[in-house]
Design a protein around this motif. Structure first.
Motif, PDB file in Angstrom:
ATOM      1  N   GLY A  54       7.974   1.836  -2.314  1.00 52.61           N
ATOM      2  CA  GLY A  54       9.066   1.353  -3.167  1.00 52.61           C
ATOM      3  C   GLY A  54      10.444   1.506  -2.524  1.00 52.61           C
ATOM      4  N   HIS A  55      11.338   0.562  -2.912  1.00 51.59           N
ATOM      5  CA  HIS A  55      12.756   0.582  -2.492  1.00 51.59           C
ATOM      6  C   HIS A  55      12.922   0.348  -0.985  1.00 51.59           C
ATOM      7  N   GLY A  56      14.071   0.721  -0.420  1.00 56.29           N
ATOM      8  CA  GLY A  56      14.339   0.480   1.002  1.00 56.29           C
ATOM      9  C   GLY A  56      15.719  -0.087   1.247  1.00 56.29           C
ATOM     10  N   LEU A  71      15.622  11.111  -0.327  1.00 58.34           N
ATOM     11  CA  LEU A  71      15.668   9.804  -0.982  1.00 58.34           C
ATOM     12  C   LEU A  71      14.273   9.253  -1.261  1.00 58.34           C
ATOM     13  N   GLU A  72      14.137   8.628  -2.433  1.00 59.53           N
ATOM     14  CA  GLU A  72      12.848   8.028  -2.812  1.00 59.53           C
ATOM     15  C   GLU A  72      12.341   7.046  -1.756  1.00 59.53           C
ATOM     16  N   LYS A  73      13.249   6.220  -1.193  1.00 62.02           N
ATOM     17  CA  LYS A  73      12.810   5.188  -0.229  1.00 62.02           C
ATOM     18  C   LYS A  73      12.134   5.797   1.005  1.00 62.02           C
ATOM     19  N   ILE A  86       4.085   2.637  -4.421  1.00 59.74           N
ATOM     20  CA  ILE A  86       4.409   4.066  -4.435  1.00 59.74           C
ATOM     21  C   ILE A  86       5.874   4.267  -4.827  1.00 59.74           C
ATOM     22  N   HIS A  87       6.098   5.134  -5.825  1.00 60.25           N
ATOM     23  CA  HIS A  87       7.458   5.420  -6.297  1.00 60.25           C
ATOM     24  C   HIS A  87       7.620   6.903  -6.614  1.00 60.25           C
ATOM     25  N   VAL A  88       8.864   7.284  -6.908  1.00 61.38           N
ATOM     26  CA  VAL A  88       9.167   8.664  -7.287  1.00 61.38           C
ATOM     27  C   VAL A  88      10.022   8.617  -8.554  1.00 61.38           C
ATOM     28  N   ASN A  89       9.720   9.478  -9.488  1.00 60.04           N
ATOM     29  CA  ASN A  89      10.427   9.526 -10.761  1.00 60.04           C
ATOM     30  C   ASN A  89      11.608  10.486 -10.727  1.00 60.04           C
TER      31      ASN A  89
HETATM   32 ZN   LIG Z   1      11.150   3.743  -7.686  1.00 62.30          ZN
END
Ligand SMILES: [Zn+2]
Length: 260
Positions: free
Chosen positions: A72-74, A86-88, A145-148
């Motif tokens: 996820g993200h980027g 960072l989540e990315k 795939i992500h992070v909360n």
């Molecule tokens: Zn996310």
């Protein structure tokens, strides 16, 4: 007169002989180069054939399934963060660990991104392109795939698995059980994400979106900020995918046998 005639005759003969030598010589030369050319092109062909065979051996790996893995993200979109964690980056590290483990099990891993990039400057376009990769790669499953993060409280912890539809349920269960054995954080369960999550809604194959944990919770942060632990987490997720693929494959084999 007679002498002159003889001389002329000799010159004529000489010319004829020279012409004959010329013609025969040229013929021999052409013949020889044809033979040389044919032989060398034969060997060249054989060499090319050997090269093609070698290339075929390299690409001939037989995969039992194809999974699109979506970190996820980027780039301009870092996602959730605590400081410079960072989540990315978390999603990319985890995705690569998943991919490596899948490849070892003869499952093809296709990534929506393999570096710190986005697929578009527009968020909706970015998500659409990620979802479209399932059909483009003839994939069997899509795993995002992500992070909360939860601003209101840092007591909330654990991972959640969002599903697209009924066909995505067993994949979600397999991934959830596999992460549980890793003893990382609590399993917050399987949630229907078809309506709320675009990357699931726009998808064309069984899809899940995994929220690895809550970055602002101390327990989860200890894992999410540690690349070695993310590696283990990725391996556990991959094992869940492998279990799903194996179960599905043996089901197909049993069905085929019954039909026969
Ligand atoms: Zn996310």
């Amino acid at each position: 007169m007679a002498k002159k005639r003889k001389l002329k005759l000799r010159i004529d003969r000489l010319i004829i002989v020279l012409i004959v030598i010329g013609v025969v010589g040229f013929g021999l030369y052409r013949g020889a180069s044809w033979v040389v050319g044919t032989i060398s092109s034969y060997f060249q062909k054989e060499e090319e054939q050997t090269q093609t065979n070698e290339e075929e051996t390299v690409t001939e790996k037989e995969y039992i399934a194809t999974i699109v893995i979506d970190p996820g993200h980027g780039d301009w979109d870092p996602g959730a963060n605590v400081g410079d964690v960072l989540e990315k980056n978390i999603t990319l590290t985890t995705a690569k660990a998943i991919g490596d483990t899948l490849e070892e099990a003869n499952i093809k891993a296709v990534f929506t991104r393999e570096s710190d990039i986005s697929l578009s400057n527009n968020k909706i376009e970015d998500l659409k392109k990620r979802a479209a990769m399932s059909a483009e790669n003839n994939a069997d499953y899509f795993v995002s795939i992500h992070v909360n993060s939860f601003e209101e409280s840092d007591d909330v912890s654990g991972f959640e698995i969002y599903t697209k539809n009924d066909e995505s349920q067993s994949l979600a269960q397999n991934i959830g059980s596999s992460i549980e054995t890793f003893n990382y954080s609590k399993n917050r369960g399987i949630i229907d994400g078809e309506r709320s999550l675009q990357v699931l809604r726009d998808n064309t194959v069984p899809s899940v979106l995994l929220e690895l944990g809550y970055i602002n919770n101390a327990n989860d942060y200890a894992y999410l900020s540690d690349d070695q632990k993310l590696q283990k987490l990725g391996e556990a997720i991959a094992q869940g995918i492998i279990n799903e693929v194996s179960a599905h494959n043996s089901e197909t084999i049993t069905q085929n046998n019954t039909n026969e």
